[in-house]
Design an enzyme around this catalytic site. Sequence first.
Site, PDB file in Angstrom:
ATOM      1  N   ARG A   1       8.707   7.828   2.128  1.00 22.27           N
ATOM      2  CA  ARG A   1       8.969   6.877   3.206  1.00 22.27           C
ATOM      3  C   ARG A   1       9.167   5.475   2.645  1.00 22.27           C
ATOM      4  O   ARG A   1       9.868   4.656   3.240  1.00 22.27           O
ATOM      5  CB  ARG A   1       7.843   6.911   4.239  1.00 22.27           C
ATOM      6  CG  ARG A   1       6.488   6.482   3.735  1.00 22.27           C
ATOM      7  CD  ARG A   1       5.409   6.643   4.791  1.00 22.27           C
ATOM      8  NE  ARG A   1       5.192   8.024   5.141  1.00 22.27           N
ATOM      9  CZ  ARG A   1       4.260   8.437   5.995  1.00 22.27           C
ATOM     10  NH1 ARG A   1       3.480   7.547   6.586  1.00 22.27           N
ATOM     11  NH2 ARG A   1       4.104   9.707   6.262  1.00 22.27           N
ATOM     12  N   ASN A   2       8.561   5.177   1.488  1.00 24.57           N
ATOM     13  CA  ASN A   2       8.775   3.874   0.861  1.00 24.57           C
ATOM     14  C   ASN A   2      10.211   3.746   0.363  1.00 24.57           C
ATOM     15  O   ASN A   2      10.836   2.701   0.510  1.00 24.57           O
ATOM     16  CB  ASN A   2       7.786   3.674  -0.285  1.00 24.57           C
ATOM     17  CG  ASN A   2       6.379   3.460   0.214  1.00 24.57           C
ATOM     18  OD1 ASN A   2       6.022   2.404   0.718  1.00 24.57           O
ATOM     19  ND2 ASN A   2       5.552   4.505   0.109  1.00 24.57           N
TER      20      ASN A   2
ATOM     21  N   LYS B   1      -3.383   4.538  -0.375  1.00 25.23           N
ATOM     22  CA  LYS B   1      -2.631   3.970  -1.495  1.00 25.23           C
ATOM     23  C   LYS B   1      -2.137   2.573  -1.145  1.00 25.23           C
ATOM     24  O   LYS B   1      -0.958   2.360  -0.891  1.00 25.23           O
ATOM     25  CB  LYS B   1      -1.493   4.916  -1.887  1.00 25.23           C
ATOM     26  CG  LYS B   1      -2.004   6.304  -2.291  1.00 25.23           C
ATOM     27  CD  LYS B   1      -0.921   7.277  -2.672  1.00 25.23           C
ATOM     28  CE  LYS B   1      -1.522   8.607  -3.125  1.00 25.23           C
ATOM     29  NZ  LYS B   1      -0.509   9.588  -3.555  1.00 25.23           N
TER      30      LYS B   1
ATOM     31  N   LYS C   1       3.094   2.513  -7.321  1.00 28.16           N
ATOM     32  CA  LYS C   1       4.216   3.459  -7.180  1.00 28.16           C
ATOM     33  C   LYS C   1       4.904   3.316  -5.829  1.00 28.16           C
ATOM     34  O   LYS C   1       6.102   3.573  -5.703  1.00 28.16           O
ATOM     35  CB  LYS C   1       3.740   4.882  -7.422  1.00 28.16           C
ATOM     36  CG  LYS C   1       2.698   5.408  -6.441  1.00 28.16           C
ATOM     37  CD  LYS C   1       3.301   6.199  -5.302  1.00 28.16           C
ATOM     38  CE  LYS C   1       2.252   6.721  -4.354  1.00 28.16           C
ATOM     39  NZ  LYS C   1       2.821   7.528  -3.268  1.00 28.16           N
TER      40      LYS C   1
ATOM     41  N   ALA D   1       3.215  15.042   1.660  1.00 26.51           N
ATOM     42  CA  ALA D   1       2.665  15.859   2.732  1.00 26.51           C
ATOM     43  C   ALA D   1       3.651  16.928   3.195  1.00 26.51           C
ATOM     44  O   ALA D   1       3.257  18.064   3.494  1.00 26.51           O
ATOM     45  CB  ALA D   1       2.276  14.962   3.906  1.00 26.51           C
TER      46      ALA D   1
END
Length: 337
Positions: A264-265, A115, A200, A149
């Site tokens: 995590r973003n 991504k 996103k 995940a």
Amino acid sequence: MRLKTPDNLNEISVIGGGSWATALVKILTENSIHVNWYMRRSEQVRSINRDAINPDYLSFLKLDNTKIFASDQLDEIVTRSKVVLFAVPSAHLDNVCAAIPKEDLAEKFVITAIKGTVGPDNLLPSSYLARFFELKDFQQAMIAGPCHAEEIARNKKTYMTLCSSNETFIGKISNWFASSYMQVKYSPDMVGMEYAAIYKNIVGIVCGMAQGLHYGDNFMAVLVSNAIDELGLLLRAVGAPDARLGSSAYLGDLLVTGYSAHSRNRAFGKYLGQGYSVFEARQLMGMVAEGYFATRGLMATVKSLGLNLPLLQTAYRVLYNHMAAMDEFKLLERNIR
């Protein structure tokens, strides 16, 4: 000559040793698909083969290593299967591809679970692979949707979308990923979903910055509403066919990245909102936040399209012009509605 989709698909090569790759290996092996798994670090390989655990990612998860052949020899892994799945950070894809002889993928089907944009031309992962290995559209597919995940590892209900122009191929591999907790859908819109998946992650960073700056739920709702509008503008500009923004692969992925504690973003953005520098935030993360690289790549694409996307511009100025998140959000407040 058109490459035939083989009937006896029961094996796959997975490239990447992170949490997303690990979650995908979990699903595949649960469905009795044999996985040839390339992991860069020999310590990971030894742990998988000996203990059935990835020591660096999702280390609580016990895998079925009777269905796994793990190796740090990339060429060996690629040649073992008719289907190759790339699950590496977008920033590393070009180096991985450079280590694979072009002829090794000539007669294979390639799935991307990446991504972010790739290389100096800011290409979509599928476009980069098509150019590098001279792949045809029908040889490629991608995985999309809100699929953290960490939740897959814990068997939490998830909706995955498999995208390809080759519906026959998707029909033959859908059951590789389907399970009691995994619902699998099909879409032909690879371009739209790749751009949505890239965007996103940037939204996740901006939402994280808002959290770090102590904005409340009211403003967060405005932020996400504008993000949906920006995504629509982007997809129309790149010619995505009939993108259904409300579906899980588009909007669902954006929402979970913007709101979830697993994102995590979002975590990366929160550090920036709290006043850490980009360098410090990346060090604190200890893992790749795809939105960092995606912001630069998508910004170049958006400029070429003549679009005005305030959320993307905010992320870019904080990440690459080293502007303070607080100052940029004061400007953003005036540019969204």
